[in-house]
Design a protein around this motif. Sequence first.
Motif, mmCIF file in Angstrom:
data_model
loop_
_atom_site.group_PDB
_atom_site.id
_atom_site.type_symbol
_atom_site.label_atom_id
_atom_site.label_comp_id
_atom_site.label_asym_id
_atom_site.label_seq_id
_atom_site.Cartn_x
_atom_site.Cartn_y
_atom_site.Cartn_z
ATOM 1 N N ASP A 92 28.882 -13.249 14.691
ATOM 2 C CA ASP A 92 30.357 -12.217 14.037
ATOM 3 C C ASP A 92 30.052 -11.280 13.688
ATOM 4 O O ASP A 92 28.427 -11.862 12.350
ATOM 5 N N PRO A 93 30.712 -10.173 12.179
ATOM 6 C CA PRO A 93 30.004 -9.936 11.235
ATOM 7 C C PRO A 93 30.012 -10.595 9.887
ATOM 8 O O PRO A 93 30.835 -11.521 9.871
ATOM 9 N N LEU A 94 29.282 -9.906 9.617
ATOM 10 C CA LEU A 94 28.752 -10.937 8.263
ATOM 11 C C LEU A 94 30.137 -10.176 7.279
ATOM 12 O O LEU A 94 30.010 -9.958 6.807
ATOM 13 N N ARG A 95 30.091 -11.836 6.727
ATOM 14 C CA ARG A 95 30.703 -12.658 5.014
ATOM 15 C C ARG A 95 30.051 -13.574 4.167
ATOM 16 O O ARG A 95 29.833 -14.465 4.819
ATOM 17 N N ALA A 96 29.620 -13.156 3.434
ATOM 18 C CA ALA A 96 28.247 -13.865 2.508
ATOM 19 C C ALA A 96 28.801 -12.987 1.213
ATOM 20 O O ALA A 96 28.975 -13.068 -0.039
ATOM 21 N N PRO A 97 30.146 -14.710 0.920
ATOM 22 C CA PRO A 97 30.773 -14.225 -0.973
ATOM 23 C C PRO A 97 29.580 -14.609 -1.996
ATOM 24 O O PRO A 97 28.618 -15.198 -2.056
ATOM 25 N N VAL A 98 29.602 -14.368 -2.665
ATOM 26 C CA VAL A 98 27.981 -14.260 -4.153
ATOM 27 C C VAL A 98 28.809 -14.896 -5.032
ATOM 28 O O VAL A 98 30.297 -15.553 -5.259
ATOM 29 N N GLU A 99 28.186 -16.296 -4.818
ATOM 30 C CA GLU A 99 28.530 -17.471 -6.351
ATOM 31 C C GLU A 99 27.934 -17.327 -7.905
ATOM 32 O O GLU A 99 28.725 -17.362 -8.321
ATOM 33 N N SER A 100 26.484 -16.734 -7.533
ATOM 34 C CA SER A 100 25.822 -16.445 -8.861
ATOM 35 C C SER A 100 25.176 -15.494 -8.294
ATOM 36 O O SER A 100 24.275 -14.932 -7.354
ATOM 37 N N THR A 101 24.576 -14.780 -9.909
ATOM 38 C CA THR A 101 23.816 -13.633 -9.911
ATOM 39 C C THR A 101 22.394 -13.818 -10.468
ATOM 40 O O THR A 101 22.965 -14.513 -11.544
ATOM 41 N N ARG A 102 21.415 -13.052 -10.344
ATOM 42 C CA ARG A 102 20.490 -13.412 -11.685
ATOM 43 C C ARG A 102 19.358 -11.507 -11.717
ATOM 44 O O ARG A 102 18.963 -11.354 -10.591
ATOM 45 N N ARG A 103 20.185 -10.963 -12.905
ATOM 46 C CA ARG A 103 19.032 -9.653 -12.587
ATOM 47 C C ARG A 103 17.776 -10.292 -12.311
ATOM 48 O O ARG A 103 16.809 -10.447 -13.494
ATOM 49 N N VAL A 104 17.263 -9.026 -11.729
ATOM 50 C CA VAL A 104 15.181 -9.132 -11.848
ATOM 51 C C VAL A 104 14.756 -7.873 -12.834
ATOM 52 O O VAL A 104 13.899 -7.935 -13.664
ATOM 53 N N VAL A 127 21.306 -12.752 -5.785
ATOM 54 C CA VAL A 127 22.315 -13.320 -5.260
ATOM 55 C C VAL A 127 22.665 -14.449 -4.654
ATOM 56 O O VAL A 127 21.773 -15.125 -3.644
ATOM 57 N N PHE A 128 23.283 -15.307 -5.067
ATOM 58 C CA PHE A 128 23.627 -17.054 -4.512
ATOM 59 C C PHE A 128 24.791 -16.465 -3.817
ATOM 60 O O PHE A 128 25.537 -17.067 -4.178
ATOM 61 N N GLY A 129 24.503 -17.601 -2.563
ATOM 62 C CA GLY A 129 26.056 -18.156 -2.235
ATOM 63 C C GLY A 129 25.611 -18.381 -0.811
ATOM 64 O O GLY A 129 24.415 -19.847 -0.402
ATOM 65 N N ILE A 130 26.841 -19.023 0.369
ATOM 66 C CA ILE A 130 27.220 -19.699 1.108
ATOM 67 C C ILE A 130 27.335 -18.289 2.544
ATOM 68 O O ILE A 130 28.558 -17.905 2.128
ATOM 69 N N VAL A 131 26.359 -18.380 3.118
ATOM 70 C CA VAL A 131 26.922 -17.715 4.565
ATOM 71 C C VAL A 131 28.565 -17.733 5.049
ATOM 72 O O VAL A 131 28.119 -19.377 5.462
ATOM 73 N N ASP A 132 29.444 -17.338 5.171
ATOM 74 C CA ASP A 132 30.539 -17.860 5.623
ATOM 75 C C ASP A 132 31.153 -17.518 7.045
ATOM 76 O O ASP A 132 30.720 -18.092 7.928
ATOM 77 N N ARG A 133 30.211 -16.238 7.117
ATOM 78 C CA ARG A 133 30.228 -16.175 9.012
ATOM 79 C C ARG A 133 29.005 -15.080 9.156
ATOM 80 O O ARG A 133 28.640 -14.240 8.348
ATOM 81 N N GLY A 134 28.481 -14.746 10.722
ATOM 82 C CA GLY A 134 27.385 -14.003 10.942
ATOM 83 C C GLY A 134 26.415 -14.831 10.036
ATOM 84 O O GLY A 134 26.169 -15.702 10.226
ATOM 85 N N THR A 135 25.013 -13.827 9.692
ATOM 86 C CA THR A 135 23.667 -13.957 9.739
ATOM 87 C C THR A 135 22.942 -13.369 8.722
ATOM 88 O O THR A 135 23.774 -11.151 9.039
ATOM 89 N N LEU A 136 22.522 -13.247 7.462
ATOM 90 C CA LEU A 136 22.145 -12.271 6.673
ATOM 91 C C LEU A 136 20.772 -12.614 6.451
ATOM 92 O O LEU A 136 19.957 -13.317 6.574
ATOM 93 N N GLU A 137 20.571 -11.276 7.357
ATOM 94 C CA GLU A 137 19.195 -10.385 7.569
ATOM 95 C C GLU A 137 18.754 -9.303 6.063
ATOM 96 O O GLU A 137 19.834 -8.236 5.883
#
Length: 358
Positions: free
Chosen positions: A184-196, A203-213
């Motif tokens: 499926d088309p990727l949807r990955a909500p962001v739960e938290s971030t940390r500036r490098v 970026v931290f979160g959980i993949v809702d659908r699809g694949t994060l690459e």
Amino acid sequence: MERLEGGGVSVVNVVVCGHFNHGKTTLVKALTGEWLDRLPHEREMGVTIEPARAFLELGDTTVSFVDVPGHRDYIRNMLASAWSADYAILVVAADEGPCPGTIDHALVVSFYGARVLPVVSKVDLVSRDRAAEVADEVMDLLELLGVEAVVEPVPVSAKTGEGAEELLDALAELEEPPRPSEMDPLRAPVESTRRVDETTVDVFGIVDRGTLEEGRVEVQPGGRSAEVLEVESTDGSGPGVPFRARLRVKGSITRGMCLGEGLSTADRIEAEVLSIGAKVRPGTMGKVHVLSAAANVRFAEVETDAGTEVLRPYAEGHNVAHVVLELDREVVVEPGDRFLVTVGNEPAVLGVVEGVAR
């Protein structure tokens, strides 16, 4: 592709929830060995403010725990992670019994689809009779709320270790639920971030659908493009998997944004809702929580099943309504998404999106 700690064949996401100071963070420490109150002010205040994750490998399954705040002042932070839970450990302290936060969290996690494992904590502080009494109170409450428990309440003392093995055995029996397709088309909500650095962010979160690459992804709201430099996860990078992604992107990325492909955004939502708290009528203001995002919201239209414009909890016909919500900014949302509206800091309305508009 790197791995976060863990790496079982399957992943189950378990939110550890309940009233504040009922021992959620201490329980996660007893199970995983990891102390999740990492911020100095969390340790000073003795309360969890930001959700945090820990991982535990049980056989072929990686259990991803997320410890969420129990205080209503931080319900926004709790909801940013609760939407993605497969299961919920509902922690109730034996010396207090069920409290308002117990009810709030049980309703919310079950509405989002999580199955509940009740735990009676701090049993070292009370008699066995009192612990058994609280276990009965918890089961009665869940039955009243229409929430099904996966197991009978497990009595646990994080201090003495009592009940820990029984709880681990219950966790080891959990099955990964069906997931959307990796295609499926990727949807990955962001739960938290940390500036490098100036152009790079983790970026931290959980993949809702699809694949994060690795490669280009869309960032919404805002319509920007980012380059995924690397992805670290527990088990691939498909649906239901927690991840850390390092991005090169112009501007900021914050909790509530989404990485994806072909994402829809809206600031006007039509929905069917159920009242669980405050009365709601046209003009009522609140905050809507959908996926990991939150936005200020105004109820533009309310029409209950009884034909009135006032939504009231526990009043048959008046507690279910079709509503139109106007948000103060766009969020990533689509028909079928579930959401919660808070009025003040109290959960007021649970809803399912029927239509969206910009």
